[in-house]
Design an enzyme around this catalytic site. Structure first.
Site, PDB file in Angstrom:
ATOM      1  N   TRP B 168      10.661  13.378 -54.823  1.00 20.00           N
ATOM      2  CA  TRP B 168       9.924  12.355 -54.061  1.00 20.00           C
ATOM      3  C   TRP B 168      10.479  12.220 -52.657  1.00 20.00           C
ATOM      4  O   TRP B 168       9.730  11.990 -51.700  1.00 20.00           O
ATOM      5  CB  TRP B 168       9.939  11.016 -54.803  1.00 20.00           C
ATOM      6  CG  TRP B 168       9.460  11.177 -56.202  1.00 20.00           C
ATOM      7  CD1 TRP B 168      10.163  10.950 -57.348  1.00 20.00           C
ATOM      8  CD2 TRP B 168       8.172  11.678 -56.608  1.00 20.00           C
ATOM      9  NE1 TRP B 168       9.397  11.271 -58.430  1.00 20.00           N
ATOM     10  CE2 TRP B 168       8.186  11.716 -58.012  1.00 20.00           C
ATOM     11  CE3 TRP B 168       7.041  12.099 -55.933  1.00 20.00           C
ATOM     12  CZ2 TRP B 168       7.082  12.156 -58.754  1.00 20.00           C
ATOM     13  CZ3 TRP B 168       5.944  12.539 -56.661  1.00 20.00           C
ATOM     14  CH2 TRP B 168       5.972  12.562 -58.053  1.00 20.00           C
ATOM     15  N   ASP B 169      11.794  12.355 -52.530  1.00 22.80           N
ATOM     16  CA  ASP B 169      12.386  12.379 -51.188  1.00 22.80           C
ATOM     17  C   ASP B 169      11.829  13.546 -50.376  1.00 22.80           C
ATOM     18  O   ASP B 169      11.499  13.399 -49.205  1.00 22.80           O
ATOM     19  CB  ASP B 169      13.905  12.553 -51.292  1.00 22.80           C
ATOM     20  CG  ASP B 169      14.637  11.248 -51.539  1.00 22.80           C
ATOM     21  OD1 ASP B 169      14.151  10.200 -51.096  1.00 22.80           O
ATOM     22  OD2 ASP B 169      15.707  11.292 -52.175  1.00 22.80           O
ATOM     23  N   GLY B 170      11.763  14.716 -51.017  1.00 20.15           N
ATOM     24  CA  GLY B 170      11.266  15.894 -50.306  1.00 20.15           C
ATOM     25  C   GLY B 170       9.841  15.690 -49.824  1.00 20.15           C
ATOM     26  O   GLY B 170       9.524  15.895 -48.645  1.00 20.15           O
ATOM     27  N   GLY B 173       9.637  13.122 -47.017  1.00 21.84           N
ATOM     28  CA  GLY B 173      10.112  13.657 -45.742  1.00 21.84           C
ATOM     29  C   GLY B 173       9.050  14.497 -45.054  1.00 21.84           C
ATOM     30  O   GLY B 173       8.802  14.347 -43.845  1.00 21.84           O
TER      31      GLY B 173
END
Lengths: 371, 371
Positions: B168-170, B173
């Site tokens: 989810w961070d990826g 971003g």
């Protein structure tokens, strides 16, 4: 420069033709469509290869519908010369925001950048492949090669554990949208078109690099271990509550660590572990290194508390945590997954605009256009 | 419109100030920097909260280095009024491609869109949060709430299985990079700035929606099961080879299914299962429904073959497959993770340009600028 008309979405004026299947390319198109771009799928008669993918409801693919929200679609049979000419004309149709094609289908001679850019010199084409060399690869083969399945799952587990979320497809789809917008900016400034090739495999490798995993594997003698649900390098794990629920709890910062002690009333016990270990639990590294005795204290604490009480204490103290939910629990209990969340109101609206396989009467527009 | 100078990267001219920590915002900045944008991190003296995150090598964070490649950095203490004015001036400095800020740090009064846009009316600001309502959430809490940990891991496993990749961070971003480019396009056309708020939680929910999981949970009575490494709705799983390796094998298309039969010599056995089941294995659904007896045939086949022979047969027939690799095996054996891959040559070059915490003598540029 002209003032923006009211109610005009941010990417209005951009037109993208999508020749795609599965996840990454359709997601890239859906992302641009959600921001107001006019995205036109070209589908073969009867639908593409992924038209019937699971999950289904009433015989219709929820997967296909979810990945193609907000787009228009035109049915063209590219097995005929006339069909190929029609698609090429649609891609190369004039217009400042047009001349953009996104695809992950095999590029044929007629659909190559070389041929299409004869019709429109400033063409932007983003091609998603499996491997950089053009070899077929999909999310699950890329993931197997990257090493994540050996790092996922319980420490004692025998064998790799696949992810269920096709994370590489997701990231590649969003990066395809980045590529289109970057190329369109360049074209607007300099009049030049662009061919961008983007592979699932390179996206995975780049991310493994960004996270330090590739550097670690090159530089460190010891391979990274498998740590179950413990979050590597910090303080975080799942715990079971008295009423049979599971919760995820983390303390990435010193403040979050203090909050967790206060919310559980374990400040003194944590300090005991800290002084016996000669550690400083304000440091993330020390919380990771000495996590086991801390986890034991928390296991006992969670086993004595119900989710409702935990929620109250944790939210009052600003603990970083979440209950685990099944997808059913998510849609039944979590307001974030309801129309109370404006995003879902928007998505419902967009879904209402999905008109799969409706023929769009776009003029084929054969006139070549220079930059 | 001016011709593009040679060797000029695609996003040159764009300047982004980054106030960030952890993964999503730094990744968004690194992505734009890799495409040639001038990305300037503002770091506190001694480094931000994530400066020492694991994995480490020689006491230096490979994680931090990997997420901040290709950026410039300026050290400013925003606890002082002078420091805050300096950062605000840097964000609002004149220039057509400037006036863009990306952050996931808590927004204070001085760093709010309202205040900063007084210095530059056409400011673009992308703010990444955990939850939409501003509540703290990180990849692992978002993932717990979404249901994926109950779908991951062996069928018989008791409890949730976290992903190791912060997916989810990826995605968040990369979506932040999409947001910046979409807003900059709008500003170029209409002169307007933009405040974009993007939450990890909404990114996760949107993706669960795109994949049909939310629709399925609402519409179908039965919850989705947990299927180990079987890829839901299609034909794919891992198998063990005679020499103790694991391989991932899929057949998403009828052609890939035919290839698998030919490469393994199991065409007749597969046809036997097909006719006994009254199925048509050219259909993905039928391969999923009747996968068990097919998997049994393949288990026996793989247990009799070594990886080298499997590779030869599978590559000759165009089977969709990959050996599983550890990260160590990836960097040791796979040319895609070496400088034979031009991307890694590029990344090495970019890494050489990383100058963490080097002070950049950017003029604070206090003059307000209208659109």
């Amino acid at each position: 420069m002209t003032p923006a008309p009211a109610d005009q979405p941010i990417l209005s004026g951009l037109r993208i033709v999508e020749l795609s299947a599965f996840i990454a390319a359709p997601l890239g198109g859906a992302t641009l469509a959600a921001l107001g771009a006019d995205v036109i799928r070209v589908d073969p008669p009867g639908g593409g290869i992924d038209i019937d993918r699971w999950p289904l409801h009433g015989g219709r693919s929820l997967y296909w519908a979810g990945l193609n929200q907000g787009k228009r679609s035109v049915v063209i049979d590219t097995r005929s010369e006339a069909g190929r000419r029609q698609v090429a004309g649609l891609i190369a149709a004039p217009g400042e925001g047009g001349g953009i094609v996104l695809t992950n289908l095999p590029v044929k001679q007629w659909s190559s950048y070389e041929e299409l850019s004869k019709l429109r010199r400033d063409l932007i084409m983003v091609v998603i492949t499996g491997d950089r060399d053009g070899a077929t690869a999909v999310d699950y083969t890329v993931n197997a090669a990257l090493g994540f399945p050996w790092l996922t799952g319980s420490e004692g587990h025998d064998g790799p554990v696949n992810h269920v979320l096709p994370a590489w497809d997701g990231m590649t789809g969003y990066l395809a949208a980045v590529a289109i917008l970057a190329a369109e900016r360049h074209r607007r400034l300099h009049g030049e078109g662009q061919l961008v090739e983007l592979s699932l495999s390179d996206v995975g490798l780049a991310m493994a690099g960004h996270l330090g995993l590739i550097g670690e594997a090159i530089l460190e003698a010891e391979p990274r271990g498998r740590f179950g649900n413990d979050v590597y390098g910090t303080f975080g794990r799942d715990f079971g509550t008295r009423d049979g629920r599971r919760v995820m709890v983390l303390a990435l910062t010193a403040r979050q660590w203090a909050s967790l002690g206060e919310a559980t009333g374990l400040v003194r016990e944590f300090a005991g572990v800290e002084s016996r270990a000669g550690a400083d639990f304000r440091n993330e590294s020390d919380r990771w290194i000495h996590r086991k005795p801390l986890f034991e204290l928390l296991e006992t604490w969670f086993a004595r508390h119900d989710l409702a009480g935990i929620r109250k204490a944790f939210d009052a103290h600003g603990v970083l945590w979440s209950p685990y939910q099944t997808v059913k629990q998510l849609v039944a209990d979590d307001p974030r997954a309801s129309t109370a969340n404006p995003m879902f109101a928007q998505i419902e609206h967009a879904a209402a605009r999905v008109r799969p396989l409706a023929v769009k009467k776009n003029p084929p527009g054969r006139s070549p256009r220079g930059s």
